[in-house]
Enzyme design. Sequence first.
Site, PDB file in Angstrom:
ATOM      1  N   HIS A 260       0.816  -1.202   0.000  1.00 27.50           N
ATOM      2  CA  HIS A 260       0.000   0.000   0.000  1.00 27.50           C
ATOM      3  C   HIS A 260       0.863   1.272   0.000  1.00 27.50           C
ATOM      4  O   HIS A 260       1.071   1.904  -1.039  1.00 27.50           O
ATOM      5  CB  HIS A 260      -0.951  -0.002   1.194  1.00 27.50           C
ATOM      6  N   ASP A 261       1.381   1.671   1.143  1.00 28.03           N
ATOM      7  CA  ASP A 261       2.002   2.992   1.261  1.00 28.03           C
ATOM      8  C   ASP A 261       3.284   3.128   0.453  1.00 28.03           C
ATOM      9  O   ASP A 261       3.582   4.212  -0.062  1.00 28.03           O
ATOM     10  CB  ASP A 261       2.252   3.315   2.733  1.00 28.03           C
TER      11      ASP A 261
END
Length: 319
Positions: free
Chosen positions: A243-244
Amino acid sequence: MQTLKVIYDTDPGVDDAMALLLLARHKRIELIGVTTVFGNADIATTTRNALYLKQKLGFSAPVAGGAGAPLVGEPDAPPTFVHGMNGLGDIDLPDITAAADPRPAHQLIIDLVKADPGEVTIIAVGRMTNLERAMREAPEIVGLVRQIVVMGGAFGRNGHTGNVTPVAEANIWGDPDAADIVFGAAWPIAIAGLDVTQATVMTETYVAELAAAGEDGAFVRAISAFYQNFHRESAGLDGFYVHDSSAVALALHPEFYQMETGAIRVVTEGIAIGQTIIKPDGRNYPPGAWDGRPSQRIAVGVNAGAVLKFYRDTLVGSG
């Protein structure tokens, strides 16, 4: 290639910590500030975790604590079943010796952007609350930010929709009002949502190879074990979604992604709260809620192999 001056707005969080490691190690990143927000844990915990990561990773950028609640209502309970009780996969944490900057997060953002007009990229991987506060207090910064790169949202591309409801992604769902305001401002925004982050997976084999390559990889393996177990039990994955770190990849290597442009709205009430919806550029509709909104960019496709190679190369010294 040009160095990016980066403010990292975050709610550490296992994947937040992995992305911060990437920022701290990449030779093209000048990390100038870390701001924290509630989300993967409460604000006291996310700020403590950011200070621990400053201590662990050895970066000098100031860390400032930020918003502890959304613009409207109260924060939801932290997802301890995803990130553990301490937000970092329940690894043992030492005493924290690093100190937080005395300024609130939104003020640090304002000060850093004004000090380097046109040069600062904000990588925002949590709720948009700090950004909304900063632009509300100093609206002039909208024209001074180089770019905002967001991990958040889901636009239904490649079959990826929500991860906290059928239509909503966690970062946007956690403060939909702030997200709608931020996406409606005239600063350039690029979004890596679930459409691409769930198409990029770090497998058990990949993480084991990172761990064998050195101390940073071993740290990734340690903090991600709890997170990986959540993905195994909830989604049947041999690994976990990236994700990040995808937002960092998008900031540094936009060529890894296929993009679409258009005006974005966020649903702020009802059963679809937190849903992100794009009105693609060039499509004509009757007058409506998207009119007058700036065109922003969303990632709709990804070279996942290139993203994974980029992460590995950065940690082992070839990035």
